[in-house]
Design a protein around this motif. Structure first.
Motif, PDB file in Angstrom:
ATOM      1  N   VAL A 174       0.847  -1.197   0.000  1.00  0.00           N
ATOM      2  CA  VAL A 174       0.000   0.000   0.000  1.00  0.00           C
ATOM      3  C   VAL A 174       0.878   1.240   0.000  1.00  0.00           C
ATOM      4  O   VAL A 174       1.890   1.288   0.700  1.00  0.00           O
ATOM      5  N   VAL A 175       0.479   2.239  -0.790  1.00  0.00           N
ATOM      6  CA  VAL A 175       1.137   3.544  -0.768  1.00  0.00           C
ATOM      7  C   VAL A 175       0.149   4.570  -0.244  1.00  0.00           C
ATOM      8  O   VAL A 175      -0.969   4.691  -0.764  1.00  0.00           O
ATOM      9  N   LEU A 176       0.526   5.297   0.808  1.00  0.00           N
ATOM     10  CA  LEU A 176      -0.249   6.454   1.245  1.00  0.00           C
ATOM     11  C   LEU A 176       0.279   7.633   0.434  1.00  0.00           C
ATOM     12  O   LEU A 176       1.420   8.053   0.616  1.00  0.00           O
ATOM     13  N   MET A 177      -0.545   8.156  -0.457  1.00  0.00           N
ATOM     14  CA  MET A 177      -0.089   9.122  -1.450  1.00  0.00           C
ATOM     15  C   MET A 177      -0.741  10.496  -1.274  1.00  0.00           C
ATOM     16  O   MET A 177      -1.956  10.641  -1.424  1.00  0.00           O
ATOM     17  N   ASP A 178       0.071  11.491  -0.967  1.00  0.00           N
ATOM     18  CA  ASP A 178      -0.436  12.858  -0.917  1.00  0.00           C
ATOM     19  C   ASP A 178      -0.721  13.313  -2.346  1.00  0.00           C
ATOM     20  O   ASP A 178      -0.020  12.924  -3.285  1.00  0.00           O
ATOM     21  N   ILE A 179      -1.740  14.131  -2.532  1.00  0.00           N
ATOM     22  CA  ILE A 179      -2.082  14.591  -3.874  1.00  0.00           C
ATOM     23  C   ILE A 179      -1.140  15.686  -4.350  1.00  0.00           C
ATOM     24  O   ILE A 179      -0.634  15.651  -5.472  1.00  0.00           O
TER      25      ILE A 179
ATOM     26  N   GLU B 151     -11.531  18.155  -5.293  1.00  0.00           N
ATOM     27  CA  GLU B 151     -11.745  17.846  -6.711  1.00  0.00           C
ATOM     28  C   GLU B 151     -10.676  16.919  -7.265  1.00  0.00           C
ATOM     29  O   GLU B 151     -10.925  16.124  -8.177  1.00  0.00           O
ATOM     30  N   TYR B 152      -9.487  16.971  -6.696  1.00  0.00           N
ATOM     31  CA  TYR B 152      -8.413  16.135  -7.213  1.00  0.00           C
ATOM     32  C   TYR B 152      -8.604  14.665  -6.859  1.00  0.00           C
ATOM     33  O   TYR B 152      -7.995  13.794  -7.486  1.00  0.00           O
ATOM     34  N   VAL B 153      -9.419  14.377  -5.882  1.00  0.00           N
ATOM     35  CA  VAL B 153      -9.662  12.987  -5.525  1.00  0.00           C
ATOM     36  C   VAL B 153     -10.331  12.263  -6.691  1.00  0.00           C
ATOM     37  O   VAL B 153     -10.062  11.088  -6.943  1.00  0.00           O
ATOM     38  N   TYR B 154     -11.207  12.949  -7.420  1.00  0.00           N
ATOM     39  CA  TYR B 154     -11.852  12.329  -8.580  1.00  0.00           C
ATOM     40  C   TYR B 154     -10.797  11.897  -9.595  1.00  0.00           C
ATOM     41  O   TYR B 154     -10.851  10.810 -10.163  1.00  0.00           O
ATOM     42  N   GLU B 155      -9.837  12.779  -9.831  1.00  0.00           N
ATOM     43  CA  GLU B 155      -8.768  12.462 -10.776  1.00  0.00           C
ATOM     44  C   GLU B 155      -7.903  11.318 -10.250  1.00  0.00           C
ATOM     45  O   GLU B 155      -7.412  10.498 -11.035  1.00  0.00           O
ATOM     46  N   ALA B 156      -7.725  11.249  -8.962  1.00  0.00           N
ATOM     47  CA  ALA B 156      -6.930  10.167  -8.388  1.00  0.00           C
ATOM     48  C   ALA B 156      -7.618   8.820  -8.597  1.00  0.00           C
ATOM     49  O   ALA B 156      -6.966   7.816  -8.899  1.00  0.00           O
TER      50      ALA B 156
END
Length: 223
Positions: free
Chosen positions: A52-57, A91-96
């Motif tokens: 698992v990677v915990l990834m900051d946007i 909004e960036y969560v959608y892109e993620a």
């Protein structure tokens, strides 16, 4: 018990160190590395092979969205990406999600929520925070700009039962809840979920839910 190997990618040292301390205190979880930006995250995934990677946007050099895409794009990729964000409707969560993330986590999550999120994403057993993730996926499907297909009886090569299961996955139900809904054994549901992912070429339940919205099997409501 198999140990879940975690990589933390965030440009804030306090976030990386704080999450490292919290996760290393949890049984069955080990932080195997840290990355200060997306470039280093991609490199360390290749080197350390975390689960698992915990990834900051938002990170310098290479942001979390593109890093997520590069990490999950290979056909043989097994690592799951859990996006870190400050706002639950960022909004960036959608892109993620579009880039291949399996779920998201608020940075102010408690230690218990953090550990549970890592376990859920590593296991692929249920959508992370169904009540919020459903909103994100529905909004994601609404804002993609692509035409939605009409509601279908079947999706791809799925059987009618598998299509039912896929629809319930998209509604955020766990295996146990799907089993109760369809009056099936939970192990039978797990088998259906596995076949759905294989037939549709998807990595996990979150991607299956997105697929269900994109094909029109499940329609967003109230957005």
């Amino acid at each position: 018990m198999t140990t879940i190997r975690v990589l933390i990618a965030d440009d804030q040292m306090m976030v990386r160190q704080g999450f490292t301390v919290l996760l290393n205190a949890e049984p069955g979880i080990e932080v195997v590395g840290q990355a200060v930006d997306g470039v280093e995250a991609v490199e360390k995934v290749a080197e350390l092979r975390p689960d698992v990677v915990l990834m900051d946007i938002r990170m310098p050099r290479l942001g979390g969205i593109e890093a997520t895409r590069r990490i999950t794009e290979p056909a043989d990729a097994t690592v799951k990406v859990l996006v870190l964000t400050t706002f639950d409707l960022d909004e960036y969560v959608y892109e993620a999600l579009r880039a291949g993330a399996s779920g998201f986590l608020l940075k102010d999550a408690s230690a218990a929520e953090l550990a549970q999120a890592v376990r859920v994403v590593a296991d692929g057993d249920a959508l992370l925070a169904p009540n919020i993730t459903k909103r994100l996926i529905a909004e994601f499907s609404r804002t993609t700009g692509s035409p939605r297909a009409p509601r279908q009886v079947r999706v791809g090569d799925l059987t009618e039962r598998e299509t039912e299961v896929l629809s319930l996955i998209a509604q955020g139900l766990s295996n146990a809840e799907i089993a109760e809904n369809l009056v099936l054994a939970e192990q039978t549901v797990k088998s259906h979920v596995s076949r759905i992912l294989v037939k549709l070429g998807l990595r996990d339940r979150t991607q299956a839910a997105v697929h269900a919205y994109e094909t029109g099997l499940v329609r967003p409501t109230g957005y």
